[in-house]
Write a protein that holds these residues in place. Structure first.
Motif, PDB file in Angstrom:
ATOM      1  N   ASN A  32       0.875  -1.162   0.000  1.00 58.93           N
ATOM      2  CA  ASN A  32       0.000   0.000   0.000  1.00 58.93           C
ATOM      3  C   ASN A  32       0.922   1.225   0.000  1.00 58.93           C
ATOM      4  N   VAL A  96      -0.692  -4.821   4.343  1.00 60.92           N
ATOM      5  CA  VAL A  96      -2.039  -4.728   4.887  1.00 60.92           C
ATOM      6  C   VAL A  96      -2.019  -4.852   6.406  1.00 60.92           C
ATOM      7  N   LYS A  97      -2.668  -3.933   7.087  1.00 62.94           N
ATOM      8  CA  LYS A  97      -2.805  -3.923   8.544  1.00 62.94           C
ATOM      9  C   LYS A  97      -1.456  -3.914   9.261  1.00 62.94           C
ATOM     10  N   SER A  98      -0.461  -3.334   8.645  1.00 61.09           N
ATOM     11  CA  SER A  98       0.874  -3.232   9.243  1.00 61.09           C
ATOM     12  C   SER A  98       1.271  -1.768   9.358  1.00 61.09           C
ATOM     13  N   PRO A  99       2.273  -1.453  10.202  1.00 63.13           N
ATOM     14  CA  PRO A  99       2.677  -0.052  10.357  1.00 63.13           C
ATOM     15  C   PRO A  99       3.191   0.571   9.067  1.00 63.13           C
ATOM     16  N   LEU A 100       3.159   1.883   9.042  1.00 69.91           N
ATOM     17  CA  LEU A 100       3.666   2.634   7.908  1.00 69.91           C
ATOM     18  C   LEU A 100       5.174   2.822   8.020  1.00 69.91           C
TER      19      LEU A 100
END
Lengths: 111, 112
Positions: A32, A96-100
């Protein structure tokens, strides 16, 4: 390991000129991708995010646009800059659903 | 509108003291994250706490989450001058997909 490159680091552009900021990610696939803008001393405003090639969502209507021509390349553009476009632009990636994970940012000054 | 709001906006302490920063948010979340930003640089992820967790530790960092009050706190123990930075909370809302919403941040200054 994964790395993110964002350039240029600083940019001074006159009002009405075009803009192109580029961001590339290495070491991961199908991330992402995000463009944020940060005004001085403030939090981050999400401008665009992308979950895949040619899949881009705009969060804030304005004279900026984003493109994702390749899986790990994210470009922020403008045809004509406004004074209000000045700020600190940050590119980031995540799974997905992980830190930036952020790049080092571009300081844009529109004069 | 911003989902997360940090408190205080600025905090100045001496080396060795503990620093506590608070974050409040408005809607239901999947998780809450804390990030650090050195002046003029990108943000660095510190810690993530999920909505079903109440406390989490990482080195000198301790994060708590109270979903009933929609609030979180970040504690930095035994602070160092190198901890001087801005700290942001970010929420991954239940309806926000992969988009994080950041607060305005707390500027922490640790004096040597």
């Amino acid at each position: 390991s994964q790395t993110i490159h964002q350039w240029p680091a600083t940019l001074v552009q006159p009002v009405g000129s075009p803009l192109s900021l580029e961001c590339t990610v290495e070491g991961t696939s199908n991330p992402n991708l995000y463009w944020y803008r940060q005004a001085a001393g403030r939090g981050l405003q999400l401008l665009f995010y992308s979950i895949g090639i040619d899949q881009i969502s705009s969060e804030v209507p304005q004279n900026l646009s984003a493109s994702r021509p390749q899986d790990r390349q994210f470009i922020l553009s403008s045809k004509k800059l406004l004074l209000s476009d000045s700020g600190f632009y940050l590119c980031a990636w995540s799974l997905v659903k992980s830190p930036l994970h952020f790049g080092n940012g571009t300081r844009l000054t529109v004069t | 509108s911003q989902q997360g709001e940090e408190d205080p906006q600025a905090l100045s302490i001496q080396e060795g003291e503990n620093a506590t920063m608070n974050c409040s948010y408005k809607t239901s979340i999947n998780n809450l994250q804390w990030y650090r930003q050195n002046s003029g640089r990108g943000l660095v992820h510190l810690i993530l706490i999920r909505s079903n967790e109440r406390e989490k530790h990482s080195g000198r960092l301790r994060v708590t989450l109270d979903t009933s009050k929609k609030s979180s706190s970040l504690l930095i123990t035994a602070s160092r001058a190198a901890d001087t930075a801005s700290y942001f909370c970010a929420t991954d809302g239940v309806t926000s997909g992969s988009r994080l919403t950041f607060g305005e941040g707390t500027q922490l200054t640790v004096n040597p």
